[in-house]
Write an enzyme that holds these catalytic residues in place. Structure first.
Site, PDB file in Angstrom:
ATOM      1  N   GLN A  74      40.901   6.679   3.997  1.00  0.00           N
ATOM      2  CA  GLN A  74      40.402   7.921   3.407  1.00  0.00           C
ATOM      3  C   GLN A  74      41.572   8.664   2.765  1.00  0.00           C
ATOM      4  OE1 GLN A  74      38.485  10.570   6.204  1.00  0.00           O
ATOM      5  NE2 GLN A  74      37.845  12.012   4.594  1.00  0.00           N
TER       6      GLN A  74
ATOM      7  N   HIS B 217      32.715  12.012   2.439  1.00  0.00           N
ATOM      8  CA  HIS B 217      32.025  11.543   1.229  1.00  0.00           C
ATOM      9  C   HIS B 217      31.504  10.129   1.441  1.00  0.00           C
ATOM     10  CE1 HIS B 217      36.382  10.827   0.837  1.00  0.00           C
ATOM     11  NE2 HIS B 217      36.076   9.695   0.193  1.00  0.00           N
TER      12      HIS B 217
ATOM     13  N   ASN C 220      34.793   5.950   4.074  1.00  0.00           N
ATOM     14  CA  ASN C 220      36.146   5.756   4.582  1.00  0.00           C
ATOM     15  C   ASN C 220      36.484   6.922   5.508  1.00  0.00           C
ATOM     16  OD1 ASN C 220      36.502   3.423   3.021  1.00  0.00           O
ATOM     17  ND2 ASN C 220      37.201   4.614   1.248  1.00  0.00           N
TER      18      ASN C 220
ATOM     19  N   ASP D  39      32.831   8.971  -9.465  1.00  0.00           N
ATOM     20  CA  ASP D  39      34.214   8.808  -9.033  1.00  0.00           C
ATOM     21  C   ASP D  39      35.113   8.742 -10.273  1.00  0.00           C
ATOM     22  OD1 ASP D  39      35.629   7.608  -6.183  1.00  0.00           O
ATOM     23  OD2 ASP D  39      36.751   7.419  -8.062  1.00  0.00           O
ATOM     24  N   ILE D  40      36.235   9.435 -10.226  1.00  0.00           N
ATOM     25  CA  ILE D  40      37.135   9.517 -11.373  1.00  0.00           C
ATOM     26  C   ILE D  40      37.850   8.183 -11.634  1.00  0.00           C
ATOM     27  CG2 ILE D  40      39.268  10.248 -10.201  1.00  0.00           C
ATOM     28  CD1 ILE D  40      39.496  12.458 -12.363  1.00  0.00           C
TER      29      ILE D  40
ATOM     30  N   HIS E  12      30.796   6.819  -0.635  1.00  0.00           N
ATOM     31  CA  HIS E  12      30.943   6.095  -1.900  1.00  0.00           C
ATOM     32  C   HIS E  12      29.684   5.260  -2.133  1.00  0.00           C
ATOM     33  CE1 HIS E  12      35.434   6.243  -2.627  1.00  0.00           C
ATOM     34  NE2 HIS E  12      35.440   6.517  -1.339  1.00  0.00           N
TER      35      HIS E  12
HETATM   36  P1  AMP Z   1      38.628   7.895  -0.282  1.00  0.00           P
HETATM   37  O1  AMP Z   1      39.764   6.924  -0.409  1.00  0.00           O
HETATM   38  O2  AMP Z   1      37.436   7.314   0.411  1.00  0.00           O
HETATM   39  O3  AMP Z   1      39.049   9.222   0.302  1.00  0.00           O
HETATM   40  O4  AMP Z   1      38.120   8.141  -1.760  1.00  0.00           O
HETATM   41  C1  AMP Z   1      38.397   9.285  -2.505  1.00  0.00           C
HETATM   42  C2  AMP Z   1      37.811   9.063  -3.863  1.00  0.00           C
HETATM   43  O5  AMP Z   1      37.825  10.269  -4.576  1.00  0.00           O
HETATM   44  C3  AMP Z   1      38.608   8.027  -4.706  1.00  0.00           C
HETATM   45  O6  AMP Z   1      37.751   6.943  -5.049  1.00  0.00           O
HETATM   46  C4  AMP Z   1      39.032   8.842  -5.915  1.00  0.00           C
HETATM   47  O7  AMP Z   1      38.998   8.089  -7.106  1.00  0.00           O
HETATM   48  C5  AMP Z   1      38.031   9.975  -5.917  1.00  0.00           C
HETATM   49  N1  AMP Z   1      38.482  11.184  -6.579  1.00  0.00           N
HETATM   50  C6  AMP Z   1      39.648  11.838  -6.363  1.00  0.00           C
HETATM   51  N2  AMP Z   1      39.719  12.918  -7.151  1.00  0.00           N
HETATM   52  C7  AMP Z   1      38.578  12.958  -7.878  1.00  0.00           C
HETATM   53  C8  AMP Z   1      38.051  13.828  -8.867  1.00  0.00           C
HETATM   54  N3  AMP Z   1      38.716  14.912  -9.295  1.00  0.00           N
HETATM   55  N4  AMP Z   1      36.837  13.554  -9.403  1.00  0.00           N
HETATM   56  C9  AMP Z   1      36.146  12.469  -8.989  1.00  0.00           C
HETATM   57  N5  AMP Z   1      36.577  11.612  -8.038  1.00  0.00           N
HETATM   58  C10 AMP Z   1      37.786  11.846  -7.502  1.00  0.00           C
END
Ligand code: AMP
Length: 114
Positions: free
Chosen positions: A94, A100, A87, A30-31, A102
């Site tokens: 989400q 996805h 989520n 996760d970024i 986590h």
């Molecule tokens: P959600 O709130 O469950 O949709 O989580 C989306 C997740 O994607 C968040 O924790 C973000 O930090 C992660 N995310 C968004 N863009 C990227 C990316 N380019 N690389 C890695 N993780 C990402």
């Protein structure tokens, strides 16, 4: 899907810290990590969210979870455990509309979520 950021990550069009890839699933860090271990496991096939799945996705959903726990174990979470979170849509917080899981580990997490 053309404008999906996770589809672009899977396709290699956007860089990511890849942890695992096979024919069905893709895992990357996760970024914006919320714990020392925080990665995402996604299906390569675009599915917007868990509500979009049905019986035909049972094998894929099982593979997502099995991959998540296997990678969590490999990354040091086997003994103390981790949190596995999906989520879903707006009430589930989400933000990326590609299914996805986590995986959060490496520290003691609180409960319940806010
Ligand atoms: P959600 O709130 O469950 O949709 O989580 C989306 C997740 O994607 C968040 O924790 C973000 O930090 C992660 N995310 C968004 N863009 C990227 C990316 N380019 N690389 C890695 N993780 C990402």
């Amino acid at each position: 899907m053309n404008d999906c950021i996770f589809c672009k990550i899977i396709a290699g069009e956007i860089p990511s810290a890849v942890i695992w890839e096979d024919g069905d699933v893709f895992a990357f860090k996760d970024i914006n990590p919320q714990s020392p271990v925080h990665f995402l496991v996604v299906p390569k096939k675009h599915i917007s969210n868990l509500m979009e799945t049905d019986e035909k996705d049972e094998a894929l959903l099982g593979k997502l979870l099995n991959t998540a726990q296997r990678l969590a174990s490999q990354l040091g979470c086997e003994d103390r455990g981790a949190r596995f979170v999906i989520n879903c849509k707006s009430d589930g917080a989400q933000t990326v509309d590609h299914l996805h899981v986590h995986v959060l580990g490496g520290r003691k997490l609180g409960w319940p979520p806010g």
